[in-house]
Design an enzyme around this catalytic site. Structure first.
Site, PDB file in Angstrom:
ATOM      1  N   THR A 198       0.827  -1.206   0.000  1.00 49.31           N
ATOM      2  CA  THR A 198       0.000   0.000   0.000  1.00 49.31           C
ATOM      3  C   THR A 198       0.862   1.258   0.000  1.00 49.31           C
ATOM      4  OG1 THR A 198      -1.808   1.174   1.118  1.00 49.31           O
ATOM      5  CG2 THR A 198      -0.218   0.062   2.548  1.00 49.31           C
ATOM      6  N   SER A 199       0.289   2.324  -0.533  1.00 49.22           N
ATOM      7  CA  SER A 199       0.978   3.616  -0.497  1.00 49.22           C
ATOM      8  C   SER A 199       0.280   4.513   0.527  1.00 49.22           C
ATOM      9  CB  SER A 199       0.901   4.272  -1.880  1.00 49.22           C
ATOM     10  OG  SER A 199      -0.464   4.531  -2.201  1.00 49.22           O
ATOM     11  N   ASN A 200      -0.698   3.931   1.237  1.00 48.49           N
ATOM     12  CA  ASN A 200      -1.557   4.727   2.101  1.00 48.49           C
ATOM     13  C   ASN A 200      -1.263   4.446   3.580  1.00 48.49           C
ATOM     14  OD1 ASN A 200      -3.808   5.546   3.657  1.00 48.49           O
ATOM     15  ND2 ASN A 200      -5.119   5.520   1.848  1.00 48.49           N
ATOM     16  N   GLY A 223      -2.567   5.548   6.210  1.00 48.49           N
ATOM     17  CA  GLY A 223      -3.786   5.373   7.012  1.00 48.49           C
ATOM     18  C   GLY A 223      -4.251   3.934   6.998  1.00 48.49           C
ATOM     19  N   LYS A 224      -4.215   3.314   5.822  1.00 51.00           N
ATOM     20  CA  LYS A 224      -4.599   1.902   5.712  1.00 51.00           C
ATOM     21  C   LYS A 224      -3.644   1.023   6.523  1.00 51.00           C
ATOM     22  CE  LYS A 224      -6.506   1.736   0.987  1.00 51.00           C
ATOM     23  NZ  LYS A 224      -6.273   1.107  -0.326  1.00 51.00           N
ATOM     24  N   ASP A 257      -8.239  -2.734  -1.734  1.00 46.12           N
ATOM     25  CA  ASP A 257      -8.775  -1.768  -2.683  1.00 46.12           C
ATOM     26  C   ASP A 257     -10.131  -1.354  -2.136  1.00 46.12           C
ATOM     27  OD1 ASP A 257      -8.206  -0.381  -5.079  1.00 46.12           O
ATOM     28  OD2 ASP A 257      -9.893  -1.431  -5.986  1.00 46.12           O
ATOM     29  N   PHE A 270     -11.663  10.168   2.917  1.00 41.12           N
ATOM     30  CA  PHE A 270     -12.980  10.777   3.048  1.00 41.12           C
ATOM     31  C   PHE A 270     -13.554  10.712   4.467  1.00 41.12           C
ATOM     32  CE2 PHE A 270     -12.794   9.365  -1.482  1.00 41.12           C
ATOM     33  CZ  PHE A 270     -12.965  10.616  -2.091  1.00 41.12           C
ATOM     34  N   LYS A 285     -12.895   3.095  14.893  1.00 40.42           N
ATOM     35  CA  LYS A 285     -13.241   2.988  13.466  1.00 40.42           C
ATOM     36  C   LYS A 285     -13.142   1.528  13.010  1.00 40.42           C
ATOM     37  CE  LYS A 285     -11.831   4.288   8.826  1.00 40.42           C
ATOM     38  NZ  LYS A 285     -10.822   4.885   7.944  1.00 40.42           N
ATOM     39  N   ARG A 331     -13.114  -1.689   6.368  1.00 41.97           N
ATOM     40  CA  ARG A 331     -11.797  -2.342   6.441  1.00 41.97           C
ATOM     41  C   ARG A 331     -11.721  -3.270   7.640  1.00 41.97           C
ATOM     42  NH1 ARG A 331      -9.493   1.684   5.548  1.00 41.97           N
ATOM     43  NH2 ARG A 331      -9.476   1.319   3.316  1.00 41.97           N
TER      44      ARG A 331
HETATM   45  P1  ITT Z   1      -3.307   2.007  -2.034  1.00 41.97           P
HETATM   46  O1  ITT Z   1      -1.870   2.338  -2.319  1.00 41.97           O
HETATM   47  O2  ITT Z   1      -3.472   1.046  -0.894  1.00 41.97           O
HETATM   48  O3  ITT Z   1      -4.097   1.607  -3.263  1.00 41.97           O
HETATM   49  P2  ITT Z   1      -5.034   4.353  -2.086  1.00 41.97           P
HETATM   50  O4  ITT Z   1      -5.205   5.497  -1.137  1.00 41.97           O
HETATM   51  O5  ITT Z   1      -4.699   4.654  -3.512  1.00 41.97           O
HETATM   52  O6  ITT Z   1      -3.960   3.387  -1.446  1.00 41.97           O
HETATM   53  P3  ITT Z   1      -7.442   2.952  -3.031  1.00 41.97           P
HETATM   54  O7  ITT Z   1      -6.845   2.794  -4.395  1.00 41.97           O
HETATM   55  O8  ITT Z   1      -8.081   1.771  -2.397  1.00 41.97           O
HETATM   56  O9  ITT Z   1      -6.340   3.481  -1.981  1.00 41.97           O
HETATM   57  O10 ITT Z   1      -8.445   4.174  -3.093  1.00 41.97           O
HETATM   58  C1  ITT Z   1      -9.403   4.368  -2.159  1.00 41.97           C
HETATM   59  C2  ITT Z   1      -9.719   5.828  -2.003  1.00 41.97           C
HETATM   60  O11 ITT Z   1     -10.788   5.905  -1.052  1.00 41.97           O
HETATM   61  C3  ITT Z   1      -8.561   6.630  -1.426  1.00 41.97           C
HETATM   62  O12 ITT Z   1      -8.578   7.957  -1.899  1.00 41.97           O
HETATM   63  C4  ITT Z   1      -8.814   6.624   0.067  1.00 41.97           C
HETATM   64  O13 ITT Z   1      -8.383   7.818   0.670  1.00 41.97           O
HETATM   65  C5  ITT Z   1     -10.336   6.484   0.147  1.00 41.97           C
HETATM   66  N1  ITT Z   1     -10.616   5.581   1.261  1.00 41.97           N
HETATM   67  C6  ITT Z   1     -10.414   4.245   1.302  1.00 41.97           C
HETATM   68  N2  ITT Z   1     -10.683   3.767   2.526  1.00 41.97           N
HETATM   69  C7  ITT Z   1     -11.060   4.820   3.265  1.00 41.97           C
HETATM   70  C8  ITT Z   1     -11.410   4.978   4.605  1.00 41.97           C
HETATM   71  O14 ITT Z   1     -11.404   3.969   5.452  1.00 41.97           O
HETATM   72  N3  ITT Z   1     -11.727   6.193   5.027  1.00 41.97           N
HETATM   73  C9  ITT Z   1     -11.715   7.246   4.188  1.00 41.97           C
HETATM   74  N4  ITT Z   1     -11.351   7.198   2.915  1.00 41.97           N
HETATM   75  C10 ITT Z   1     -11.026   5.984   2.453  1.00 41.97           C
END
Ligand code: ITT
Length: 186
Positions: free
Chosen positions: A7-9, A11-12, A65, A141, A162, A168
């Protein structure tokens, strides 16, 4: 056991660690960009990503995703959530929702795990889009999503709170139950 989370996120990753670490799973985050194909469902996007990564990553790994689906916008941004978050952002969504009474929305998360084959786990949480942004926790979001039965946004909750109710958290719940069964851990 150690599992890589592609992941690049951040938060995840934080949510995955809070959920899986207490179960004895060591989650290692790895930023490894993979193609996110244009498809109608998160499941298709996730499954393609996992197959592609399986030829490039050693050991068991998973990705997540996810997307926000707004009823009044026919499910938009859905599979385009990441792109829409980066371009329109939260303010853009609030603008699109101006004057819209039906504010129902849901988040969906698809966790795809690879251990030689693909295993898919999903979770959904229903709620509504707030009238304004609130809170500084979470990511994406979260400041405008109020889960059903609550008066607060996800961004006004702790990670643990959460995770207990989120898309998730539910997908990880299914994933960890399956892992526990399969590996006899936790
Ligand atoms: P990856 O590298 O894991 O793909 P990403 O942020 O690009 O990270 P996604 O492709 O799954 O993730 O895109 C999901 C979008 O929805 C992304 O902009 C997130 O910020 C948002 N999102 C996903 N889960 C969320 C959550 O639990 N709360 C708020 N926004 C969320």
């Amino acid at each position: 056991m150690r599992i890589t989370f592609i992941t690049s996120n951040p938060g995840k990753l934080r949510e995955a660690m809070a959920y899986l670490t207490p179960l004895g799973v060591e989650v290692q985050g790895l930023k490894f960009p993979y193609p996110e194909i244009q498809a109608d469902t998160l499941e298709e996007v996730a499954a393609y990503g996992v197959e592609w990564l399986s030829e490039r990553i050693d050991g068991p790994f998973f990705l997540d995703d996810s997307g926000l689906f707004i009823e009044a916008l026919q499910g938009f941004p859905g599979v385009y959530s990441a792109y829409v978050f980066k371009t329109l952002g939260i303010d853009g969504i609030l603008k699109l929702m101006e004057g819209v009474e039906d504010r129902r929305a849901y988040f969906k998360s698809v966790v795809a795990y690879w251990d030689g084959e693909v295993h898919i786990f999903t979770g959904t949480v229903h709620g509504r889009i707030g009238l304004e942004r609130r809170g500084s926790g979470g990511f994406g979001f979260d400041p405008i999503f109020i889960p059903e039965g609550y008066g607060r946004t996800f961004a006004e909750m702790t990670t643990e709170e959460k995770n207990r109710i989120s898309h998730r958290g539910r997908a990880f719940e299914a994933f960890s139950n399956w892992l526990r069964d399969k590996l006899k851990i936790g």
